[in-house]
Every structure is written in structure tokens, then in C-alpha cells.
Design a protein around this motif. Sequence first.
Motif, PDB file in Angstrom:
ATOM      1  N   ILE A  18      15.475  -6.413  -3.821  1.00 31.81           N
ATOM      2  CA  ILE A  18      14.688  -5.857  -2.719  1.00 31.81           C
ATOM      3  C   ILE A  18      13.234  -6.294  -2.903  1.00 31.81           C
ATOM      4  CG2 ILE A  18      13.911  -3.752  -1.564  1.00 31.81           C
ATOM      5  CD1 ILE A  18      16.439  -2.384  -2.664  1.00 31.81           C
ATOM      6  N   PRO A  19      12.642  -6.925  -1.887  1.00 27.71           N
ATOM      7  CA  PRO A  19      11.251  -7.365  -2.029  1.00 27.71           C
ATOM      8  C   PRO A  19      10.293  -6.169  -2.063  1.00 27.71           C
ATOM      9  CG  PRO A  19      12.043  -7.792   0.192  1.00 27.71           C
ATOM     10  CD  PRO A  19      13.209  -7.296  -0.600  1.00 27.71           C
ATOM     11  N   MET A  20       9.165  -6.353  -2.741  1.00 32.92           N
ATOM     12  CA  MET A  20       8.209  -5.252  -2.885  1.00 32.92           C
ATOM     13  C   MET A  20       7.634  -4.812  -1.541  1.00 32.92           C
ATOM     14  SD  MET A  20       8.221  -4.087  -5.834  1.00 32.92           S
ATOM     15  CE  MET A  20       6.825  -2.998  -5.781  1.00 32.92           C
ATOM     16  N   TRP A  21       7.465  -5.736  -0.594  1.00 29.18           N
ATOM     17  CA  TRP A  21       6.955  -5.332   0.706  1.00 29.18           C
ATOM     18  C   TRP A  21       7.950  -4.402   1.400  1.00 29.18           C
ATOM     19  CZ3 TRP A  21       9.913  -6.393   4.867  1.00 29.18           C
ATOM     20  CH2 TRP A  21      10.821  -7.442   4.780  1.00 29.18           C
ATOM     21  N   GLY A  22       9.233  -4.600   1.151  1.00 26.96           N
ATOM     22  CA  GLY A  22      10.248  -3.721   1.728  1.00 26.96           C
ATOM     23  C   GLY A  22      10.212  -2.335   1.110  1.00 26.96           C
ATOM     24  N   VAL A  23      10.001  -2.293  -0.187  1.00 30.58           N
ATOM     25  CA  VAL A  23       9.886  -1.006  -0.885  1.00 30.58           C
ATOM     26  C   VAL A  23       8.671  -0.250  -0.385  1.00 30.58           C
ATOM     27  CG1 VAL A  23       9.553   0.070  -3.132  1.00 30.58           C
ATOM     28  CG2 VAL A  23      11.074  -1.893  -2.914  1.00 30.58           C
ATOM     29  N   ARG A  24       7.544  -0.964  -0.247  1.00 35.20           N
ATOM     30  CA  ARG A  24       6.322  -0.331   0.249  1.00 35.20           C
ATOM     31  C   ARG A  24       6.526   0.183   1.671  1.00 35.20           C
ATOM     32  NH1 ARG A  24       0.497  -2.983  -0.407  1.00 35.20           N
ATOM     33  NH2 ARG A  24       0.993  -2.363  -2.517  1.00 35.20           N
ATOM     34  N   GLY A  62      -4.355  20.949   5.837  1.00 33.02           N
ATOM     35  CA  GLY A  62      -4.343  20.464   4.452  1.00 33.02           C
ATOM     36  C   GLY A  62      -3.213  19.491   4.187  1.00 33.02           C
ATOM     37  N   ALA A  63      -2.032  19.798   4.687  1.00 33.64           N
ATOM     38  CA  ALA A  63      -0.884  18.911   4.480  1.00 33.64           C
ATOM     39  C   ALA A  63      -1.098  17.572   5.190  1.00 33.64           C
ATOM     40  CB  ALA A  63       0.391  19.580   4.988  1.00 33.64           C
ATOM     41  N   SER A  64      -1.654  17.613   6.390  1.00 35.09           N
ATOM     42  CA  SER A  64      -1.904  16.370   7.132  1.00 35.09           C
ATOM     43  C   SER A  64      -2.933  15.508   6.419  1.00 35.09           C
ATOM     44  CB  SER A  64      -2.386  16.686   8.546  1.00 35.09           C
ATOM     45  OG  SER A  64      -1.399  17.394   9.245  1.00 35.09           O
ATOM     46  N   LEU A  65      -4.010  16.118   5.950  1.00 35.32           N
ATOM     47  CA  LEU A  65      -5.032  15.353   5.232  1.00 35.32           C
ATOM     48  C   LEU A  65      -4.468  14.721   3.963  1.00 35.32           C
ATOM     49  CD1 LEU A  65      -8.184  17.621   5.620  1.00 35.32           C
ATOM     50  CD2 LEU A  65      -7.742  15.417   6.705  1.00 35.32           C
ATOM     51  N   ALA A  66      -3.681  15.476   3.224  1.00 36.98           N
ATOM     52  CA  ALA A  66      -3.083  14.941   1.998  1.00 36.98           C
ATOM     53  C   ALA A  66      -2.149  13.781   2.311  1.00 36.98           C
ATOM     54  CB  ALA A  66      -2.336  16.051   1.256  1.00 36.98           C
ATOM     55  N   LEU A  67      -1.336  13.916   3.343  1.00 37.18           N
ATOM     56  CA  LEU A  67      -0.411  12.837   3.710  1.00 37.18           C
ATOM     57  C   LEU A  67      -1.151  11.607   4.225  1.00 37.18           C
ATOM     58  CD1 LEU A  67       2.396  14.971   5.341  1.00 37.18           C
ATOM     59  CD2 LEU A  67       2.645  13.481   3.361  1.00 37.18           C
ATOM     60  N   ILE A  68      -2.196  11.809   5.007  1.00 35.91           N
ATOM     61  CA  ILE A  68      -2.972  10.676   5.513  1.00 35.91           C
ATOM     62  C   ILE A  68      -3.624   9.918   4.356  1.00 35.91           C
ATOM     63  CG2 ILE A  68      -5.039  10.065   6.837  1.00 35.91           C
ATOM     64  CD1 ILE A  68      -4.159  12.308   8.827  1.00 35.91           C
ATOM     65  N   LEU A  69      -4.173  10.650   3.394  1.00 35.26           N
ATOM     66  CA  LEU A  69      -4.758   9.994   2.217  1.00 35.26           C
ATOM     67  C   LEU A  69      -3.711   9.197   1.449  1.00 35.26           C
ATOM     68  CD1 LEU A  69      -7.213  12.682   0.829  1.00 35.26           C
ATOM     69  CD2 LEU A  69      -7.790  10.440   1.754  1.00 35.26           C
ATOM     70  N   GLN A  70      -2.528   9.758   1.284  1.00 34.02           N
ATOM     71  CA  GLN A  70      -1.468   9.042   0.579  1.00 34.02           C
ATOM     72  C   GLN A  70      -1.033   7.799   1.348  1.00 34.02           C
ATOM     73  OE1 GLN A  70       1.756  11.659  -0.373  1.00 34.02           O
ATOM     74  NE2 GLN A  70       0.485  12.979  -1.630  1.00 34.02           N
ATOM     75  N   ILE A  71      -0.952   7.908   2.661  1.00 29.74           N
ATOM     76  CA  ILE A  71      -0.575   6.756   3.483  1.00 29.74           C
ATOM     77  C   ILE A  71      -1.619   5.647   3.331  1.00 29.74           C
ATOM     78  CG2 ILE A  71      -0.318   5.955   5.865  1.00 29.74           C
ATOM     79  CD1 ILE A  71       0.978   8.729   6.436  1.00 29.74           C
ATOM     80  N   ILE A  72      -2.888   6.005   3.346  1.00 27.94           N
ATOM     81  CA  ILE A  72      -3.952   5.008   3.191  1.00 27.94           C
ATOM     82  C   ILE A  72      -3.870   4.360   1.817  1.00 27.94           C
ATOM     83  CG2 ILE A  72      -6.448   4.733   2.953  1.00 27.94           C
ATOM     84  CD1 ILE A  72      -6.703   6.892   5.179  1.00 27.94           C
ATOM     85  N   VAL A  73      -3.733   5.169   0.775  1.00 30.10           N
ATOM     86  CA  VAL A  73      -3.702   4.630  -0.585  1.00 30.10           C
ATOM     87  C   VAL A  73      -2.512   3.704  -0.790  1.00 30.10           C
ATOM     88  CG1 VAL A  73      -3.319   5.280  -2.995  1.00 30.10           C
ATOM     89  CG2 VAL A  73      -5.029   6.478  -1.645  1.00 30.10           C
ATOM     90  N   TYR A  74      -1.335   4.133  -0.397  1.00 29.54           N
ATOM     91  CA  TYR A  74      -0.134   3.338  -0.648  1.00 29.54           C
ATOM     92  C   TYR A  74       0.009   2.159   0.318  1.00 29.54           C
ATOM     93  CZ  TYR A  74       1.298   6.750  -4.055  1.00 29.54           C
ATOM     94  OH  TYR A  74       1.348   7.571  -5.154  1.00 29.54           O
ATOM     95  N   SER A  75      -0.718   2.174   1.435  1.00 34.01           N
ATOM     96  CA  SER A  75      -0.663   1.047   2.348  1.00 34.01           C
ATOM     97  C   SER A  75      -1.531  -0.110   1.891  1.00 34.01           C
ATOM     98  CB  SER A  75      -1.123   1.473   3.744  1.00 34.01           C
ATOM     99  OG  SER A  75      -0.211   2.373   4.298  1.00 34.01           O
ATOM    100  N   PHE A  76      -2.654   0.194   1.269  1.00 34.88           N
ATOM    101  CA  PHE A  76      -3.628  -0.841   0.976  1.00 34.88           C
ATOM    102  C   PHE A  76      -3.799  -1.149  -0.503  1.00 34.88           C
ATOM    103  CE2 PHE A  76      -4.986   1.032   5.047  1.00 34.88           C
ATOM    104  CZ  PHE A  76      -4.751  -0.071   5.836  1.00 34.88           C
ATOM    105  N   LEU A  77      -3.292  -0.333  -1.392  1.00 37.89           N
ATOM    106  CA  LEU A  77      -3.479  -0.596  -2.828  1.00 37.89           C
ATOM    107  C   LEU A  77      -2.205  -1.041  -3.483  1.00 37.89           C
ATOM    108  CD1 LEU A  77      -5.782   2.368  -3.807  1.00 37.89           C
ATOM    109  CD2 LEU A  77      -6.436   0.064  -3.184  1.00 37.89           C
TER     110      LEU A  77
END
Length: 77
Positions: A18-24, A62-77
Motif C-alpha cells: 500500500i503506498p504511503m499516499w494511500g495510507v495518508r 472543542g472537538a471540531s477544533l481538535a479534529l481540524i488541527l489533526q487534519i492540518i497536521v496529518y495532511s501537510f506533515l
Amino acid sequence: MSPLHYIGQTVREALQTIPMWGVRLLFVGTLVALLIWVLRLPESETTPEGGAKRWDENLKLGASLALILQIIVYSFL
């Protein structure tokens, strides 16, 4: 080696294809689906009984902010 070793080796080799882009994509997609679910929850499920008296009592924020931060971090890092 036991039969479980052969099964484990087969699963390991299959997962390595499985390619890493697919996992991400799958991981971030799961976070996005969770964010959509949180945003669609009825307000009665996310606020204390009697209604929110302060802005920070609604758990959606709070849940939305936490999820948005995680989406940003895991999308770009």
C-alpha cells in the motif's frame, strides 16, 4: 515456524504494497468523516442539560477544533 508465522508474513507483505499516499488519504479521510459526524450531532447531545450557558460548554467547538488541527497536521506533515 508455525502456520501463524506464514499468515503474519503474508499480511505484512500485503500491507507493505500500500503506498504511503494511500495510507495518508485513508487516515485523513477518517478524520474528515469524524469531523462531519461531530458537526452533525444534535445540540442536545453536545451541551449540558438545560442548554449551554457559556460558549465553552458546547463540546462541538472543542472537538471540531481538535479534529481540524489533526487534519492540518496529518495532511501537510
